[in-house]
Scaffold this motif. Structure first.
Motif, PDB file in Angstrom:
ATOM      1  N   ILE A 188      -5.559  -9.880  -9.713  1.00 55.85           N
ATOM      2  CA  ILE A 188      -6.869 -10.343 -10.180  1.00 55.85           C
ATOM      3  C   ILE A 188      -6.792 -10.737 -11.649  1.00 55.85           C
ATOM      4  CG2 ILE A 188      -9.220  -9.559 -10.717  1.00 55.85           C
ATOM      5  CD1 ILE A 188      -9.055  -7.906  -8.071  1.00 55.85           C
ATOM      6  N   ARG A 189      -6.177  -9.907 -12.462  1.00 55.68           N
ATOM      7  CA  ARG A 189      -6.025 -10.201 -13.889  1.00 55.68           C
ATOM      8  C   ARG A 189      -5.225 -11.486 -14.096  1.00 55.68           C
ATOM      9  NH1 ARG A 189      -5.263  -5.492 -15.527  1.00 55.68           N
ATOM     10  NH2 ARG A 189      -3.101  -5.283 -14.933  1.00 55.68           N
ATOM     11  N   LYS A 190      -4.126 -11.628 -13.355  1.00 64.39           N
ATOM     12  CA  LYS A 190      -3.272 -12.817 -13.477  1.00 64.39           C
ATOM     13  C   LYS A 190      -4.052 -14.088 -13.150  1.00 64.39           C
ATOM     14  CE  LYS A 190       0.690 -14.998 -11.229  1.00 64.39           C
ATOM     15  NZ  LYS A 190       1.639 -14.882 -10.127  1.00 64.39           N
ATOM     16  N   ARG A 191      -4.755 -14.086 -12.004  1.00 56.37           N
ATOM     17  CA  ARG A 191      -5.509 -15.275 -11.596  1.00 56.37           C
ATOM     18  C   ARG A 191      -6.660 -15.557 -12.549  1.00 56.37           C
ATOM     19  NH1 ARG A 191      -1.631 -17.609  -9.376  1.00 56.37           N
ATOM     20  NH2 ARG A 191      -1.108 -16.957  -7.270  1.00 56.37           N
ATOM     21  N   SER A 192      -7.322 -14.523 -13.054  1.00 57.88           N
ATOM     22  CA  SER A 192      -8.410 -14.732 -14.016  1.00 57.88           C
ATOM     23  C   SER A 192      -7.895 -15.393 -15.280  1.00 57.88           C
ATOM     24  CB  SER A 192      -9.092 -13.401 -14.354  1.00 57.88           C
ATOM     25  OG  SER A 192      -9.765 -12.889 -13.231  1.00 57.88           O
ATOM     26  N   GLU A 193      -6.719 -14.977 -15.733  1.00 64.74           N
ATOM     27  CA  GLU A 193      -6.121 -15.585 -16.923  1.00 64.74           C
ATOM     28  C   GLU A 193      -5.695 -17.024 -16.658  1.00 64.74           C
ATOM     29  OE1 GLU A 193      -2.992 -12.883 -17.981  1.00 64.74           O
ATOM     30  OE2 GLU A 193      -4.397 -11.379 -18.750  1.00 64.74           O
ATOM     31  N   GLY A 246       0.816  -1.202   0.000  1.00 69.05           N
ATOM     32  CA  GLY A 246       0.000   0.000   0.000  1.00 69.05           C
ATOM     33  C   GLY A 246       0.850   1.252   0.000  1.00 69.05           C
ATOM     34  N   LEU A 247       0.178   2.371   0.094  1.00 66.37           N
ATOM     35  CA  LEU A 247       0.873   3.656   0.084  1.00 66.37           C
ATOM     36  C   LEU A 247       0.063   4.670   0.892  1.00 66.37           C
ATOM     37  CD1 LEU A 247       3.429   4.976  -1.126  1.00 66.37           C
ATOM     38  CD2 LEU A 247       2.024   5.671  -3.065  1.00 66.37           C
ATOM     39  N   PHE A 273      -0.074  -5.395  -6.361  1.00 63.48           N
ATOM     40  CA  PHE A 273      -1.105  -4.519  -6.895  1.00 63.48           C
ATOM     41  C   PHE A 273      -2.315  -5.393  -7.192  1.00 63.48           C
ATOM     42  CE2 PHE A 273      -2.825  -1.962 -10.580  1.00 63.48           C
ATOM     43  CZ  PHE A 273      -3.265  -0.897  -9.816  1.00 63.48           C
ATOM     44  N   ALA A 274      -3.366  -5.240  -6.392  1.00 61.10           N
ATOM     45  CA  ALA A 274      -4.519  -6.138  -6.464  1.00 61.10           C
ATOM     46  C   ALA A 274      -5.095  -6.286  -7.876  1.00 61.10           C
ATOM     47  CB  ALA A 274      -5.588  -5.702  -5.473  1.00 61.10           C
ATOM     48  N   PRO A 275      -5.311  -5.210  -8.643  1.00 57.18           N
ATOM     49  CA  PRO A 275      -5.864  -5.400  -9.991  1.00 57.18           C
ATOM     50  C   PRO A 275      -4.983  -6.287 -10.881  1.00 57.18           C
ATOM     51  CG  PRO A 275      -6.111  -3.127  -9.328  1.00 57.18           C
ATOM     52  CD  PRO A 275      -5.241  -3.785  -8.275  1.00 57.18           C
ATOM     53  N   ALA A 276      -3.671  -6.167 -10.750  1.00 56.67           N
ATOM     54  CA  ALA A 276      -2.778  -7.019 -11.544  1.00 56.67           C
ATOM     55  C   ALA A 276      -2.894  -8.477 -11.110  1.00 56.67           C
ATOM     56  CB  ALA A 276      -1.337  -6.534 -11.416  1.00 56.67           C
TER      57      ALA A 276
END
Length: 138
Positions: free
Chosen positions: A71-76, A44-45, A66-69
């Motif tokens: 999420i994208r990785k796991r979705s893929e 975090g920051l 970075f949560a969005p990254a």
């Protein structure tokens, strides 16, 4: 361990998981533990206004979560349906039933530009409460 306890760190190897991002504090940690620091992981920051480094940091490995990254990785990797199912299961394990959520989380709805400004400033200045879920609609 809290920041004010930095000097009392034991003489063991450590890994830093940092939610604040305070540059001076990270510098102090690197100076205090030196080669015993196995890695620094930014999550975090919250101290965004103090992120500038004031010194030289050790060469320990660094990473950023970075949560969005993620999420994208796991979705893929798993596919969207499997990700959603696993996320839902994990979320239910965290919050319990919808009735259970209401025991520790109060959802606050805010509408309009002025409300968005006020909520943003409250979060920025540390006035937001951890037991409030803030929903803002413009």
């Amino acid at each position: 361990m809290t920041y004010d306890a930095l000097a009392s760190l034991p003489g063991k190897r450590i890994v830093q998981v940092d939610f604040a991002g305070s540059g001076p504090l990270i510098d102090d940690l690197h100076e205090h533990v030196g080669s015993r620091l196995l890695g620094t992981h930014a999550v975090g920051l919250t101290h965004w206004d103090q992120r500038e480094s004031t010194g030289t940091r050790s060469g320990s490995p660094r990473s950023v979560f970075f949560a969005p990254a993620q999420i994208r990785k796991r979705s893929e990797e798993w596919g969207a349906a499997v990700f959603q199912a696993r996320f839902g299961e994990a979320w239910r394990g965290f919050v319990g039933s919808p009735a259970g959520v209401s025991k520790w989380l109060r959802v606050q709805d805010h509408r309009g530009p002025e409300a968005a400004r006020r909520v943003y400033l409250d979060v920025l200045d540390g006035r937001a409460k951890p037991d409030e879920g803030l929903i803002v609609a413009l």
